[in-house]
Scaffold this motif. Structure first.
Motif, short mmCIF file in Angstrom:
data_model
loop_
_atom_site.label_atom_id
_atom_site.label_comp_id
_atom_site.label_asym_id
_atom_site.label_seq_id
_atom_site.Cartn_x
_atom_site.Cartn_y
_atom_site.Cartn_z
N ARG A 275 3.39 -5.57 -10.49
CA ARG A 275 4.36 -4.47 -10.66
C ARG A 275 3.82 -3.17 -10.09
N GLU A 276 4.74 -2.36 -9.59
CA GLU A 276 4.35 -1.00 -9.21
C GLU A 276 5.44 -0.06 -9.69
N SER A 277 5.03 0.92 -10.49
CA SER A 277 5.99 1.90 -10.99
C SER A 277 5.82 3.19 -10.20
N PHE A 278 6.93 3.83 -9.85
CA PHE A 278 6.85 5.12 -9.14
C PHE A 278 6.74 6.27 -10.13
N GLY A 279 6.78 5.96 -11.41
CA GLY A 279 6.69 7.01 -12.43
C GLY A 279 7.81 6.81 -13.43
N ALA A 280 7.62 7.35 -14.63
CA ALA A 280 8.66 7.24 -15.64
C ALA A 280 9.41 8.55 -15.68
N ARG A 281 10.71 8.48 -15.62
CA ARG A 281 11.51 9.70 -15.64
C ARG A 281 11.49 10.29 -17.05
N SER A 282 11.22 11.59 -17.16
CA SER A 282 11.25 12.16 -18.51
C SER A 282 12.70 12.37 -18.92
N GLY A 283 12.93 12.40 -20.24
CA GLY A 283 14.30 12.51 -20.73
C GLY A 283 14.77 13.95 -20.71
N LYS B 191 0.09 16.48 -4.55
CA LYS B 191 0.09 15.24 -3.79
C LYS B 191 1.17 14.33 -4.34
N ARG B 192 1.91 13.69 -3.48
CA ARG B 192 2.89 12.71 -3.90
C ARG B 192 2.63 11.42 -3.15
N SER B 193 2.72 10.31 -3.89
CA SER B 193 2.46 8.99 -3.29
C SER B 193 3.74 8.44 -2.69
N TYR B 194 3.64 7.82 -1.51
CA TYR B 194 4.79 7.13 -0.93
C TYR B 194 4.34 5.78 -0.37
N GLY C 235 13.03 16.67 -10.25
CA GLY C 235 11.57 16.56 -10.20
C GLY C 235 10.92 17.91 -9.97
N LYS C 236 9.60 17.88 -9.81
CA LYS C 236 8.85 19.14 -9.67
C LYS C 236 8.92 19.69 -8.25
N GLY C 237 9.58 18.99 -7.34
CA GLY C 237 9.80 19.57 -6.02
C GLY C 237 9.18 18.81 -4.86
N GLY C 238 8.39 17.76 -5.13
CA GLY C 238 7.76 17.01 -4.03
C GLY C 238 8.80 16.34 -3.15
N SER C 239 9.76 15.68 -3.77
CA SER C 239 10.77 14.98 -2.95
C SER C 239 11.71 15.99 -2.30
N GLY D 85 16.61 -0.09 -6.02
CA GLY D 85 16.68 1.25 -5.43
C GLY D 85 15.57 1.49 -4.42
N VAL D 86 14.95 2.68 -4.54
CA VAL D 86 13.91 3.05 -3.56
C VAL D 86 12.64 2.19 -3.75
N GLY D 87 12.59 1.42 -4.82
CA GLY D 87 11.50 0.47 -5.04
C GLY D 87 11.42 -0.61 -3.97
N ALA E 211 0.83 -1.22 0.00
CA ALA E 211 0.00 0.00 0.00
C ALA E 211 0.86 1.27 0.00
N HIS E 212 0.24 2.37 -0.39
CA HIS E 212 0.91 3.68 -0.33
C HIS E 212 -0.06 4.70 0.25
N ILE E 213 0.49 5.82 0.69
CA ILE E 213 -0.36 6.96 1.08
C ILE E 213 0.01 8.14 0.16
C1 LIG Z 1 2.19 4.33 -5.99
C2 LIG Z 1 3.45 5.16 -5.86
C3 LIG Z 1 4.30 4.92 -4.80
C4 LIG Z 1 5.46 5.69 -4.67
N1 LIG Z 1 6.31 5.42 -3.63
C5 LIG Z 1 7.47 6.10 -3.51
C6 LIG Z 1 8.40 5.79 -2.47
O1 LIG Z 1 8.17 4.89 -1.64
N2 LIG Z 1 9.54 6.53 -2.40
C7 LIG Z 1 9.83 7.52 -3.32
O2 LIG Z 1 10.89 8.15 -3.20
N3 LIG Z 1 8.98 7.80 -4.31
C8 LIG Z 1 7.80 7.14 -4.43
N4 LIG Z 1 6.93 7.48 -5.43
C9 LIG Z 1 7.24 8.62 -6.30
C10 LIG Z 1 6.77 9.94 -5.62
O3 LIG Z 1 5.35 9.97 -5.58
C11 LIG Z 1 7.23 11.21 -6.34
O4 LIG Z 1 6.92 11.12 -7.70
C12 LIG Z 1 8.72 11.43 -6.16
O5 LIG Z 1 9.02 11.69 -4.77
C13 LIG Z 1 9.22 12.62 -6.99
O6 LIG Z 1 8.44 13.75 -6.70
P1 LIG Z 1 8.90 15.16 -7.28
O7 LIG Z 1 7.82 16.14 -7.07
O8 LIG Z 1 10.26 15.49 -6.69
O9 LIG Z 1 9.09 14.88 -8.79
P2 LIG Z 1 7.94 14.55 -9.85
O10 LIG Z 1 7.81 15.75 -10.70
O11 LIG Z 1 6.74 13.97 -9.18
O12 LIG Z 1 8.67 13.40 -10.60
C14 LIG Z 1 9.62 13.68 -11.62
C15 LIG Z 1 9.60 12.55 -12.61
O13 LIG Z 1 10.24 11.42 -12.04
C16 LIG Z 1 9.37 10.28 -12.02
N5 LIG Z 1 9.74 9.52 -10.82
C17 LIG Z 1 9.21 9.60 -9.56
N6 LIG Z 1 9.87 8.76 -8.73
C18 LIG Z 1 10.82 8.14 -9.48
C19 LIG Z 1 11.83 7.19 -9.20
N7 LIG Z 1 12.02 6.68 -7.98
N8 LIG Z 1 12.64 6.81 -10.21
C20 LIG Z 1 12.48 7.30 -11.44
N9 LIG Z 1 11.55 8.21 -11.77
C21 LIG Z 1 10.74 8.63 -10.81
C22 LIG Z 1 7.98 10.88 -12.04
O14 LIG Z 1 7.03 10.00 -12.62
C23 LIG Z 1 8.17 12.10 -12.94
O15 LIG Z 1 8.14 11.80 -14.30
C24 LIG Z 1 5.76 6.72 -5.59
C25 LIG Z 1 4.89 6.96 -6.66
C26 LIG Z 1 3.75 6.20 -6.80
C27 LIG Z 1 2.83 6.49 -7.95
#
Ligand SMILES: Cc1cc2nc3c(=O)[nH]c(=O)nc-3n(C[C@H](O)[C@H](O)[C@H](O)COP(=O)(O)OP(=O)(O)OC[C@H]3O[C@@H](n4cnc5c(N)ncnc54)[C@H](O)[C@@H]3O)c2cc1C
Length: 317
Positions: A218-226, A50-53, A75-79, A116-118, A35-37
């Motif tokens: 499978r669970e993807s955290f997102g696809a990194r843009s190029g 909102k960012r999922s973790y 990224g856009k600043g969530g992490s 990794g963080v997966g 699960a995630h929140i």
């Molecule tokens: C169901 C789910 C569970 C998640 N669990 C975690 C977790 O446990 N720990 C965690 O650090 N992040 C997790 N994420 C990713 C997290 O929600 C954010 O996307 C991440 O923290 C980056 O946020 P940002 O605003 O910095 O960048 P964003 O702008 O949100 O992301 C930038 C780009 O990177 C992609 N991305 C996000 N995470 C990764 C990654 N690890 N590797 C490659 N590309 C990525 C995004 O899809 C986006 O295209 C999860 C995402 C989902 C959908």
């Protein structure tokens, strides 16, 4: 729901772990492994998002949740917000746990694969499977030992079933997916979470070995843009619409914003619902859903995460 940050520690140089509890100390809502929140975060332009973790802690422990966040500076600043603004004692606004990556109840053998963080949802699965006395193995890859979060805990929980792999150590030991997945069998299920390259390799290898897609979770955290993505133009052959898509957004979102009728679900390149046939142009595939045959012969692409090598794409839509 409000959760208070009770402890923060560094798991690796790039991954911070956050322990969360109810501000009044009451039990937290139950969750199942995988699960995630969703956490309310503040972005650099002052907007909220909102960012999922994924929850990495033991699902049997109702006193706390633990999440681990990789810093993604591009990224856009969530992490970055989680790493630089969130301190111990802070109260975060969160959704209750939701699960789209649950352990299969019909499986009698579980092969867990993390990169990794997966490791976060996979670690919760490890807790749950160990507690049940289930038949499982944990295969975990990271760049180096320093970049492997929760290594000792994984070793304790999975014992002899724990296998670690280091892709950038002086002596790398790559995962042999073919032998660890083995022959398909009813009851043998695999679970993968990590970088797109690892997820794709697991899915492709399982397909080559004859596994059913239903047995590969499978669970993807997102696809990194190029970094070199440039603006593209997408033409929809059925409606004749021509839509400009800027880097930083996705083709799917641009189609939705333009009012095109498109089906979609996960928006993470996992489910394949947004797939569209490419009539002209060359896609850059970033999904973990389509098979080689679907990409190369049926010419399908997932518009939610993929991009284009050519400046123009014509989609059958
Ligand atoms: C169901 C789910 C569970 C998640 N669990 C975690 C977790 O446990 N720990 C965690 O650090 N992040 C997790 N994420 C990713 C997290 O929600 C954010 O996307 C991440 O923290 C980056 O946020 P940002 O605003 O910095 O960048 P964003 O702008 O949100 O992301 C930038 C780009 O990177 C992609 N991305 C996000 N995470 C990764 C990654 N690890 N590797 C490659 N590309 C990525 C995004 O899809 C986006 O295209 C999860 C995402 C989902 C959908």
């Amino acid at each position: 729901m409000e959760l208070q940050v009770t402890r923060i520690h560094n798991e690796t140089p790039l991954i911070k772990a956050f322990e969360l509890a109810a501000p009044d100390g009451s039990d937290l809502p139950p969750f199942t492994a995988g699960a995630h929140i969703d956490i309310d975060v503040e972005l650099p332009d002052g907007s909220r998002g909102k960012r999922s973790y994924s929850l990495a802690s033991d699902p049997a422990d109702r006193t706390r949740y633990e999440i681990a966040v990789l810093h993604l500076p591009e990224g856009k600043g969530g992490s970055s917000y989680m790493h630089s603004q969130v301190t111990e004692g802070r109260v975060l606004s969160c959704s209750p746990p939701g699960n789209e990556f649950a352990i299969s109840e019909s499986a009698d053998e579980h092969i867990l694969i993390a990169g990794g963080v997966g490791i976060t949802p996979i670690l919760a699965m490890t807790h749950a499977l160990q507690a049940r006395g289930a038949n499982f193995q944990l295969h975990y890859a990271a760049r180096t030992e320093d970049h492997m979060a929760y290594r000792e805990l994984c070793r304790q929980l999975a014992d002899d079933g724990f296998h670690d792999y280091f892709t950038r150590s002086p002596d790398p030991n790559p995962i042999d997916l073919k032998s660890l997945l083995g022959e398909p069998r009813t009851g043998r299920h695999a679970y993968v979470c990590g970088p797109a390259s690892l997820m794709q390799a697991v899915i492709d290898t399982a397909r080559q070995l004859g596994w059913s897609d239903d047995q590969v979770h499978r669970e993807s955290f997102g696809a990194r843009s190029g970094v070199s993505d440039r603006a593209i133009e997408v033409e929809l052959s059925l409606s004749g619409m021509v839509i400009a898509v800027e880097p930083g957004t996705t083709i799917l979102d641009a189609l939705i914003d333009a009012g095109a009728f498109v089906a979609y679900e996960c928006k993470r390149g996992e489910c394949g619902t947004c797939q569209s046939r490419v009539l002209e142009g060359e896609p850059i595939h970033r999904d973990v859903s389509l098979s080689d045959r679907q990409r190369n012969e049926e010419k399908l692409m997932c518009t939610c995460v993929s991009w284009a090598r050519t400046g123009r794409l014509v989609l059958e839509a």
